[in-house]
Design an enzyme around this catalytic site. Structure first.
Site, PDB file in Angstrom:
ATOM      1  N   GLU A 157       2.356   2.357   2.631  1.00  0.00           N
ATOM      2  CA  GLU A 157       2.849   2.163   1.264  1.00  0.00           C
ATOM      3  C   GLU A 157       4.208   1.477   1.308  1.00  0.00           C
ATOM      4  OE1 GLU A 157       2.761   6.109  -0.407  1.00  0.00           O
ATOM      5  OE2 GLU A 157       0.614   6.015  -0.761  1.00  0.00           O
ATOM      6  N   HIS A 202       7.598   3.837 -11.193  1.00  0.00           N
ATOM      7  CA  HIS A 202       6.554   3.333 -10.298  1.00  0.00           C
ATOM      8  C   HIS A 202       6.187   1.932 -10.771  1.00  0.00           C
ATOM      9  CE1 HIS A 202       2.917   2.949  -7.961  1.00  0.00           C
ATOM     10  NE2 HIS A 202       3.146   4.110  -7.374  1.00  0.00           N
ATOM     11  N   ARG A 215       9.967   0.811  -3.880  1.00  0.00           N
ATOM     12  CA  ARG A 215       9.525   0.670  -5.282  1.00  0.00           C
ATOM     13  C   ARG A 215      10.650   0.351  -6.252  1.00  0.00           C
ATOM     14  NH1 ARG A 215       6.778   6.560  -5.876  1.00  0.00           N
ATOM     15  NH2 ARG A 215       5.294   5.525  -4.538  1.00  0.00           N
TER      16      ARG A 215
END
Ligand code: FAD
Ligand code: SIN
Length: 517
Positions: A116, A241, A288
């Protein structure tokens, strides 16, 4: 009145893990879990990507995971905490497996590891794209086998009981004795007296209208701790997010896991430009905060409502094996990932700050502990690395348990008054509650979003003051309901986010004020 050894508020990964561990170790001690919805409703249940744990010792190392966490946290992590959490990961995973949680494996029977944003290696263990659901299932199954845990669903904790409630305001140190809890089915308010109290109440996503969080995420534990005068820190670090599914109606948004970008998906503008390489060498796999700020910038430039996640070039059989839930949820909305780009937009997702705790989960009030998303442990700093949250909850639940093993419990021999609601009436002003909630969410979206500035933050203070006064009036006059208490808590949380944003004079990680240099 309920009298118990341990009161656990919240039934996500943090609360359940602590309850299971302490119940297994002390079969003669009583644990009461109060939780405001059905027992499985929580942010935990919706976690998709997985848990970050170093397992592949050839390619990966604790050192690399520590470095990635520190980089994401942008200089504000507590390095000792990061080291401790990362190194505990494999041990905590063994316990989860023992309690019956299943994670995906590859053809060789080894854990299949995902990647990720912000991670330099493959290290995310997962159960397809419903990892949280599987963990919650396994923990609740274990809870149901333990006779000394009583779980009370639809019970809403209103406030912590401290010295102030027992006419001992001057007592030092400030101590917690339990909580007042609303039975949401009967409307009765129960006094729960406990030797040790754990707040495991999760996040604050709903303070922003547009969020990946379910409706329970109203910051109740943080607001309760704040009113009880516990330290609450780093509230300015709200994490957005980058890829919530774009929904014209706003509100709760389905998440398109970061693991999809880890799998190779590209972010594109409406015109098809793959823009992330313009912002960061890691492109879609930048942390992020960087991806969300880049999308925000693209949307401001183009005036569009959303960008797109393009998966059409990926191996679709492998994609559907890993992400069946995401595939089906998109299809329900007439988006066929095989041929369509997914419309996405950043949404509030996670709070990096919260109730300040030490390594044993102790808050700054005696007998009060906190665990999970409602805390500030020092792990995340200015921005959480993906999939470090479930890990943090597992590790801290263990630390709090260990601390209690060596702790003499001192039963509370103090008379606690019942909840006093004399003079209050059943409110007919539900419309005011809903109206204030909408105003609060719009205020946070428009004035305290991904990119902030001094002028908007000052305006936010003024507008929040008006909402605060209206809500406090309603609270004083009314028989309590869950929605009113949640609104009051969200107003407290918004106050903390706004004032701590004003106090931060430098931009770090997920916090960006365009007037700071
Ligand atoms: P929660 O799981 O939110 O549990 C809080 C509990 O407290 C709930 O039971 C709630 O009902 C109860 N509660 C709250 N207030 C009260 C009250 N006043 N009285 C009584 N009960 C109360 N993290 C990762 O590490 N990996 C991921 O892949 C990942 N994916 C995510 C995907 C989504 C869509 C979301 C929303 C989050 C994701 N996260 C992920 C973050 C992670 O899921 C959460 O941070 C974590 O589950 C929090 O666990 P918790 O136990 O602290 O809180
Ligand atoms: C995701 O799957 O993108 C969420 C991961 C996280 O919040 O840690």
């Amino acid at each position: 009145m309920i009298i118990t050894n341990y009161l656990v508020i919240g039934s996500g990964i943090a609360g359940l893990t602590f309850a299971v561990k302490i119940a297994e170790a002390f079969p003669d001690r009583k644990i009461v879990i109060v939780t405001k919805d059905s027992e499985d409703e929580s942010n935990t249940k919706y976690a998709q990507g997985g848990v970050a744990i170093v397992l592949d010792k050839d390619q990966d190392s604790f050192q690399k995971h520590i470095k990635d966490t520190l980089t994401a946290g942008d200089g504000l992590c507590d390095e000792a905490v990061v080291k401790m959490v990362v190194e505990e990961g494999p041990k905590r995973l063994k316990e989860l497996l023992f309690w019956g949680a299943n994670f995906d494996t590859n053809a060789d029977g080894e854990f299949s590891l995902g990647k990720e944003g912000g991670h330099s290696e493959y290290r995310i263990i997962h159960h397809k794209d419903i990892t949280g659901y599987e963990i919650e299932r396994a923990l609740l199954a274990r809870v149901s086998q333990l006779q000394n845990i009583e779980i009370l669903p639809y019970h809403f904790a209103i406030d912590l009981i401290t010295n102030h409630h027992i006419d001992d305001a001057k007592a030092v140190p400030e101590t917690c004795y339990g909580a007042y809890v609303l039975n949401q089915k009967t409307g009765h308010i129960i006094t729960v007296k406990a030797d040790s109290i754990l707040l495991a109440t999760g996040g604050i996503g709903r303070v922003y209208g547009h969020t990946t969080n379910p409706i329970i995420a109203t910051g109740d534990g943080i607001a309760m701790a704040y009113r009880a005068k516990a330290r609450v820190e780093d509230m300015e670090f709200v994490q957005f997010h980058p890829t919530a599914l774009y929904d014209v109606e706003g509100g709760s948004s389905f998440l398109i896991s970061e693991a999809v970008r880890g799998f190779g998906a590209h972010l594109r503008t409406k015109k098809g430009h793959r823009f992330m390489p313009d912002y960061d060498a890691r492109a879609e796999l930048a942390s992020r905060d960087i991806v969300s700020q880049s999308i925000d910038n693209e949307l401001k430039k183009s005036g569009e409502t959303n960008v797109y996640l393009d998966c059409t070039h990926l191996d679709m059989d492998a994609f559907m094996a890993h992400f069946p839930n995401i595939y089906n949820e998109c299809l329900k909305r007439h988006i066929d990932i095989k041929i369509d780009w997914i419309p996405v937009v950043p949404a509030s997702h996670y709070l990096c700050g919260g109730i300040k705790v030490d390594k044993t989960g102790k808050a700054t009030i005696k007998n009060l502990f906190a665990c999970g998303e409602c805390t500030k442990t020092g792990l995340h700093g200015a921005n959480r690395l993906a999939s470090n949250s479930l890990l943090e909850a597992l590790v801290y639940a263990h630390n709090i348990y260990k601390h209690h093993v060596g702790l003499e419990l001192t039963p509370v021999n103090i008379k606690i008054p019942r909840w006093n609601d004399k003079g209050t009436v059943i409110t007919k002003e539900h419309v005011l509650i809903q109206h204030n909630l909408k105003e609060l969410q719009a205020l946070m979206r428009d004035y305290v979003g991904i990119v902030r500035n001094n002028r908007r933050l000052k305006q936010a203070v003024k507008r929040l003051d008006i909402i605060y006064n209206e809500v406090e009036d309603l609270y004083r006059e009314s028989k309590l309901t869950t929605t009113l208490c949640e609104l009051r808590n969200m107003v407290n949380v918004a106050h903390l986010i706004i004032h701590q944003s004003i106090a931060r004079k430098e931009n770090r990680g997920g916090f960006f004020n365009s007037d700071n240099h």
